[in-house]
Structure formats: structure tokens, C-alpha cells
Write an enzyme that holds these catalytic residues in place. Structure first.
Site, PDB file in Angstrom:
ATOM      1  N   GLY A  87     -67.008  11.947  36.441  1.00 51.20           N
ATOM      2  CA  GLY A  87     -67.733  12.709  35.433  1.00 51.20           C
ATOM      3  C   GLY A  87     -69.229  12.832  35.666  1.00 51.20           C
ATOM      4  O   GLY A  87     -69.825  13.868  35.409  1.00 51.20           O
ATOM      5  N   ASP A 108     -71.614  10.765  32.316  1.00 53.90           N
ATOM      6  CA  ASP A 108     -71.670  12.120  31.779  1.00 53.90           C
ATOM      7  C   ASP A 108     -71.853  12.118  30.268  1.00 53.90           C
ATOM      8  O   ASP A 108     -72.664  12.854  29.733  1.00 53.90           O
ATOM      9  CB  ASP A 108     -70.412  12.919  32.185  1.00 53.90           C
ATOM     10  CG  ASP A 108     -69.104  12.173  31.903  1.00 53.90           C
ATOM     11  OD1 ASP A 108     -69.138  11.048  31.355  1.00 53.90           O
ATOM     12  OD2 ASP A 108     -68.031  12.712  32.241  1.00 53.90           O
ATOM     13  N   ASP A 154     -69.304   8.415  24.309  1.00 54.53           N
ATOM     14  CA  ASP A 154     -68.384   8.858  23.274  1.00 54.53           C
ATOM     15  C   ASP A 154     -68.108   7.666  22.349  1.00 54.53           C
ATOM     16  O   ASP A 154     -68.922   7.332  21.499  1.00 54.53           O
ATOM     17  CB  ASP A 154     -67.128   9.402  23.973  1.00 54.53           C
ATOM     18  CG  ASP A 154     -66.136  10.058  23.042  1.00 54.53           C
ATOM     19  OD1 ASP A 154     -66.557  10.633  22.031  1.00 54.53           O
ATOM     20  OD2 ASP A 154     -64.926  10.014  23.334  1.00 54.53           O
ATOM     21  N   LYS A 191     -72.182  11.783  21.904  1.00 56.37           N
ATOM     22  CA  LYS A 191     -71.451  12.161  20.684  1.00 56.37           C
ATOM     23  C   LYS A 191     -71.536  10.990  19.730  1.00 56.37           C
ATOM     24  O   LYS A 191     -70.613  10.171  19.669  1.00 56.37           O
ATOM     25  CB  LYS A 191     -69.969  12.378  21.036  1.00 56.37           C
ATOM     26  CG  LYS A 191     -69.601  13.741  21.523  1.00 56.37           C
ATOM     27  CD  LYS A 191     -68.083  13.895  21.434  1.00 56.37           C
ATOM     28  CE  LYS A 191     -67.493  14.348  22.724  1.00 56.37           C
ATOM     29  NZ  LYS A 191     -66.027  14.357  22.734  1.00 56.37           N
ATOM     30  N   PHE A 222     -64.472  18.243  22.091  1.00 56.95           N
ATOM     31  CA  PHE A 222     -64.160  17.860  23.467  1.00 56.95           C
ATOM     32  C   PHE A 222     -64.736  18.924  24.401  1.00 56.95           C
ATOM     33  O   PHE A 222     -64.369  20.088  24.346  1.00 56.95           O
ATOM     34  CB  PHE A 222     -62.651  17.726  23.678  1.00 56.95           C
ATOM     35  CG  PHE A 222     -62.318  17.099  24.998  1.00 56.95           C
ATOM     36  CD1 PHE A 222     -62.284  15.719  25.142  1.00 56.95           C
ATOM     37  CD2 PHE A 222     -62.071  17.890  26.115  1.00 56.95           C
ATOM     38  CE1 PHE A 222     -62.007  15.135  26.372  1.00 56.95           C
ATOM     39  CE2 PHE A 222     -61.799  17.315  27.345  1.00 56.95           C
ATOM     40  CZ  PHE A 222     -61.764  15.932  27.464  1.00 56.95           C
ATOM     41  N   ASP A 275     -64.365  17.152  32.765  1.00 55.76           N
ATOM     42  CA  ASP A 275     -63.109  17.851  33.057  1.00 55.76           C
ATOM     43  C   ASP A 275     -62.174  17.902  31.849  1.00 55.76           C
ATOM     44  O   ASP A 275     -62.333  17.176  30.867  1.00 55.76           O
ATOM     45  CB  ASP A 275     -62.354  17.097  34.162  1.00 55.76           C
ATOM     46  CG  ASP A 275     -61.755  15.783  33.645  1.00 55.76           C
ATOM     47  OD1 ASP A 275     -62.507  14.997  33.034  1.00 55.76           O
ATOM     48  OD2 ASP A 275     -60.535  15.557  33.804  1.00 55.76           O
TER      49      ASP A 275
END
Ligand code: 5GP
Ligand code: MG
Length: 188
Positions: A51, A107, A110, A138, A159, A166
Site C-alpha cells: 500500500g 498508506d 484506519d 480515517k 473505502f 487497492d
């Protein structure tokens, strides 16, 4: 030669959250900050691939401080868009992090589980300092208390794909960050 066209997968996007030019500007600003903060340190960058691959490549080319690069692979999204349990660290690093100033690059932050686990691992191996840099954050999804030291963009709870991120290993090469049309979240 025909006129320059974007990837056909761009048509799979429902909407774009971060444009290529916004990414470029923000990556440049992060690099200015890192160049200042690490001016007198020998930095070891640890990128969490796949990522963080594209973000790391763009960021590192704007750093003007001495550094070394290693990668590790962690996995929590085994398939699709749902995290499956605790993150697994699959590839171990080659470089020794003992007594190093480590910058972990990922990346997206979360739930926080991946970076919390990797940061813990690197500290346990004797790094002098461990800081984290993520392109996206996030915050609404956090499950463990963890904040990154350097953040590109805060984004809503959707998402996202593109610029390294990806869905079932696709869309990493898109130059923007976007959300897929619902019909593309179904298949492999
Ligand atoms: P965490 O452990 O913080 O929940 O998850 C971090 C990892 O989950 C990221 O490195 C990334 O690989 C994946 N992830 C989390 N949110 C997203 C998202 O919106 N899109 C994609 N493609 N991957 C995500
Ligand atoms: Mg990841």
C-alpha cells in the site's frame, strides 16, 4: 501516438476524494517538514508495502537528508474491504533497526491496529525513535488509540482506492484517491 489517456479503471470510480495535484502539493509539504525534523538524524524509512509503495516513492525523492529504506509487509485486509482480525507481519526487514531513527510509512491509518503492531515490533527491536507518516487518516474508524506523527489528509469513513491503495490488488496505479462505484466492490 494517440492523445494521453488515463487508466480505464478511472471509470470505475464513483467519486474522487483527493486529486493528483492535491497529493503532489501535500507530499511536497510533508517532505519539507521531514527534511527539517530529521536534519541532524540518520533516518531509516520502513515502508509497509504494497500500500505505501507509491506514496513512499514520491515522498522519498523529495527528501534531502541521509536515509536508508526497508520494507515490510503486513496484512489485515485478506480480501475485500473488511479487516480480518489482528494484523499479520509477513515479511521481516533486512536492515537492523537497533539504535536507528525509524520513520514508518503507510498508506492509510484506519483502525490503527497495523501501525500500532508494527511500531511496537520496531521499538522492541531497539530503535532509538519510531515515528509514523501516513498519506490518509480515517479517524472515525480507530479501534486502538494511535495517532500518526505526519498525516497527508484526513478522509471520511469510505473505502478508498488509488495511489497505492487497492481493492483485491487492483487500482493501485490510479494517480488519485477515490471511491469505487458500488458494483465494483462485488467481484474479484
Ligand atoms: P488498520 O490496521 O489501521 O485498520 O489498517 C491499515 C491497513 O488497512 C492499511 O495499510 C490498508 O492496507 C488497509 N486499509 C484500511 N482502510 C483502507 C481503505 O479505505 N482502502 C484500502 N484500499 N485499504 C485500506
Ligand atoms: Mg496496508
Amino acid at each position: 501516438m494517440s492523445a494521453k489517456k488515463g487508466a480505464p479503471e478511472l471509470k470505475h470510480l464513483d467519486h474522487i476524494l483527493v486529486t493528483p495535484s492535491a497529493i503532489k502539493r501535500r507530499v511536497a509539504a510533508l517532505a519539507v517538514q521531514l527534511n527539517a525534523d530529521y536534519i541532524d538524524k540518520d533516518m531509516m524509512v520502513v515502508a509497509i508495502v504494497n500500500g505505501a509503495l507509491i506514496f513512499t516513492a514520491d515522498l522519498l525523492r523529495q527528501l534531502s537528508i541521509p536515509l536508508r529504506l526497508d520494507c515490510l509487509r503486513a496484512s489485515s485486509y485478506h480480501d475485500g474491504t473488511k479487516a480480518a482480525g489482528e494484523p499479520r507481519i509477513i515479511d521481516q526487514m533486512k536492515l537492523d533497526v537497533r539504535d536507528q531513527h525509524v520513520l514508518l510509512v503507510d498508506d492509510i491509518l484506519d483502525t490503527g491496529k497495523t501501525l500500532a503492531a508494527v511500531a511496537r515490533l520496531i521499538k522492541s527491536k531497539g530503535a532509538t525513535s519510531v515515528k509514523t507518516c501516513v498519506l490518509l487518516d480515517k479517524t472515525a474508524r480507530r479501534e486502538v488509540p494511535f495517532e500518526a506523527d505526519y498525516v497527508g489528509f484526513g478522509i471520511p469513513n469510505e473505502f478508498v482506492v488509488g495511489y497505492g491503495l487497492d481493492f483485491n490488488e487492483r487500482y493501485r496505479h490510479l494517480p488519485c484517491i477515490g471511491v469505487l462505484k458500488p458494483k465494483y466492490y462485488g467481484g474479484k
